[in-house]
Enzyme design. Structure first.
Site, PDB file in Angstrom:
ATOM      1  N   LYS A  71       0.776  -1.140   0.153  1.00 50.91           N
ATOM      2  CA  LYS A  71      -0.045  -0.027  -0.152  1.00 50.91           C
ATOM      3  C   LYS A  71       0.871   1.187   0.143  1.00 50.91           C
ATOM      4  CE  LYS A  71      -0.250  -0.388   5.078  1.00 50.91           C
ATOM      5  NZ  LYS A  71      -1.152  -0.978   6.085  1.00 50.91           N
ATOM      6  N   ARG A  93     -10.711  -0.662  14.536  1.00 52.07           N
ATOM      7  CA  ARG A  93     -10.361  -0.106  13.305  1.00 52.07           C
ATOM      8  C   ARG A  93     -11.421  -0.299  12.563  1.00 52.07           C
ATOM      9  NH1 ARG A  93      -4.361   1.045  11.040  1.00 52.07           N
ATOM     10  NH2 ARG A  93      -4.920  -1.289   9.985  1.00 52.07           N
ATOM     11  N   TYR A 141      15.492  30.331   9.922  1.00 54.76           N
ATOM     12  CA  TYR A 141      14.419  31.112  10.360  1.00 54.76           C
ATOM     13  C   TYR A 141      14.215  31.314  12.094  1.00 54.76           C
ATOM     14  CZ  TYR A 141      12.302  30.844   5.656  1.00 54.76           C
ATOM     15  OH  TYR A 141      12.031  30.994   4.225  1.00 54.76           O
ATOM     16  N   MET A 190      11.487  24.268   4.153  1.00 52.52           N
ATOM     17  CA  MET A 190      10.774  23.508   3.117  1.00 52.52           C
ATOM     18  C   MET A 190      11.967  22.599   2.281  1.00 52.52           C
ATOM     19  SD  MET A 190       8.160  24.605   0.290  1.00 52.52           S
ATOM     20  CE  MET A 190       6.845  25.465   1.385  1.00 52.52           C
TER      21      MET A 190
HETATM   22  C1  LIG Z   1      -0.437  -1.840   6.853  1.00 50.05           C
HETATM   23  C2  LIG Z   1      -1.219  -3.296   7.295  1.00 50.05           C
HETATM   24  C3  LIG Z   1      -0.316  -4.361   7.266  1.00 50.05           C
HETATM   25  C4  LIG Z   1       1.018  -4.351   7.112  1.00 50.05           C
HETATM   26  O1  LIG Z   1       1.644  -3.767   8.475  1.00 50.05           O
HETATM   27  P1  LIG Z   1       3.365  -3.748   8.710  1.00 50.05           P
HETATM   28  O2  LIG Z   1       3.171  -3.051  10.126  1.00 50.05           O
HETATM   29  O3  LIG Z   1       3.630  -2.694   7.597  1.00 50.05           O
HETATM   30  O4  LIG Z   1       3.999  -5.213   8.268  1.00 50.05           O
HETATM   31  C5  LIG Z   1      -1.019  -5.569   7.676  1.00 50.05           C
HETATM   32  N1  LIG Z   1      -2.395  -5.496   7.938  1.00 50.05           N
HETATM   33  C6  LIG Z   1      -2.931  -4.546   7.868  1.00 50.05           C
HETATM   34  C7  LIG Z   1      -4.843  -4.673   7.890  1.00 50.05           C
HETATM   35  C8  LIG Z   1      -2.520  -3.221   7.454  1.00 50.05           C
HETATM   36  O5  LIG Z   1      -3.358  -2.198   7.572  1.00 50.05           O
END
Ligand SMILES: *Cc1c(COP(=O)(O)O)cnc(C)c1O
Length: 374
Positions: free
Chosen positions: A41, A139, A261, A314
């Site tokens: 992802k 979640r 800054y 930046m």
């Molecule tokens: C992002 C995610 C993973 C991978 O998690 P890592 O800690 O990066 O290995 C696996 N399962 C779900 C549901 C996730 O959201």
């Protein structure tokens, strides 16, 4: 390792695809006979799905998790044979895209189950899906009540080809945390009520909790990219990413001169300051700013640590190279992330985690990929 860079590049992100595939193999060996999938992802955690997915596929990885339908479509173009799951599930209206790209949504509530079943009926064939059970993260995932409803009415799932039943751990980085065993028990209890399907609970840290957490498939992301989030000992993976940025100028300061800054840092001695072409727009967090009396981040100059001084802006950081032996010159590359300066260390100094460091890395830096052929 010499990296050819366009002369105008302000920085470079080097991704070692051989290290990536070695990491996948090490985790696959660790969890065998369970399957090791890959979570890709957010553009493979910012490292480039276009290179990462084919490299992992050549290494033997067959199952990939993306977050969004759009990421699923992109992954399908890169790998016609992969099993693809979308962790965000079924966003209303995304059915067509998911069907066209043959991406199985990870369904997390009864509305998604109903909508995906409707799509299957319209199509006249069963559609692949994963079911996510909530086991305590609160979640995404089916509630205990949702699971009971599905158990009482198995017809709700009859239009679906159930490829995976999964859940996600909240505290897997801490092997001593009592929530791990609690979630595992809740997962076992709830999935026993559902039609039998391959099961998955562990991501990068969960797979380090031992074989009882492996089930049929593990889903690491971060560890594949070299991440070390597990607190119970080292994960058997190596760093994948090096980030380097250019020195634009080296200036000489008198005692009392300030830098950057808001003039937050004043030289306590005559100093040499390297101005480096990396700022918060390149993923060098503004939280790594330093003031007189307050340490910030650091970079490596020829292998030695040099502290950031003044505010991170930046496009630029300013680094105290007074104590660096040898010349630091305009055009040199300094290391922001690499051997001796991990993504975890950078995350910790910035008050965040390595995951955020990775996914925010340099959209305007050049990218170079090493290896990955087989
Ligand atoms: C992002 C995610 C993973 C991978 O998690 P890592 O800690 O990066 O290995 C696996 N399962 C779900 C549901 C996730 O959201």
């Amino acid at each position: 390792m010499t990296i050819e860079l366009p002369p105008e590049a302000t920085g470079v992100i080097i991704v070692d695809l051989d290290a990536l595939t070695a990491n996948w193999r090490a985790l696959a060996d660790l969890v065998a006979p369970a399957e090791c999938a890959a979570v890709v992802k957010a553009d493979a955690y910012g490292l480039g799905a276009t290179e990462v997915i084919p490299a992992l596929a050549r290494a033997g990885c067959r199952t990939f998790f993306v977050a969004t339908p759009e990421e699923g479509r992109a992954a399908r173009l890169l790998n016609p044979d992969a099993r693809l799951f979308a962790l965000d599930g079924l966003i209303p209206g995304a059915e067509e895209l998911l069907i066209a790209a043959d991406v199985a949504p990870v369904l997390s509530n009864l509305d998604e189950v109903a909508a995906w079943s409707e799509a299957a009926k319209r199509l006249g064939r069963r559609l692949p899906a994963a079911l996510q059970i909530d086991s305590g993260l609160n979640r995404l995932g089916l509630s205990a009540a949702d699971v009971k409803t599905l158990a009482a009415r198995p017809a709700l799932l009859s239009a679906l080809e159930l490829r995976l039943v999964m859940s996600h751990l909240a505290c897997a980085d801490d092997p001593a945390h009592p929530q791990n065993a609690k979630q595992r028990a809740a997962f076992n209890k709830r999935r026993a009520l559902l039609p039998s399907a391959p099961a998955s609970l562990a991501a990068s840290d969960g797979l380090m909790l031992g074989a009882t957490y492996h089930y049929d498939l593990v889903r690491p992301g971060y560890a594949l990219y070299g991440g070390q989030a597990f607190q119970g000992g080292p994960t058997p993976v190596s760093p994948v990413v090096t980030v380097r940025a250019r020195v634009l100028q080296v200036r000489t300061l008198k005692t009392g001169d300030s830098v950057g800054y808001s003039a937050t840092w004043q030289a306590a001695r005559p100093s040499r300051i390297a101005v480096v072409a990396a700022g918060y727009a390149d993923g060098f967090a503004r939280a790594l700013s330093a003031a007189s009396g307050k340490k910030g981040g650091a970079v490596l100059v020829g292998g030695a640590r040099a502290p950031v001084v003044g505010r991170v802006s930046m496009d630029l950081i300013t680094v105290d190279v007074t104590d660096i032996e040898g010349e630091v010159a305009r055009g040199d590359l300094v290391t922001l992330v690499g051997p001796g300066l991990t993504i975890e260390a950078m995350g910790k100094s910035a008050g965040t985690i390595g995951y955020e460091v990775l996914t925010r890395l340099g959209p305007r830096f050049a990218r170079r990929y090493l290896g990955g052929g087989a």
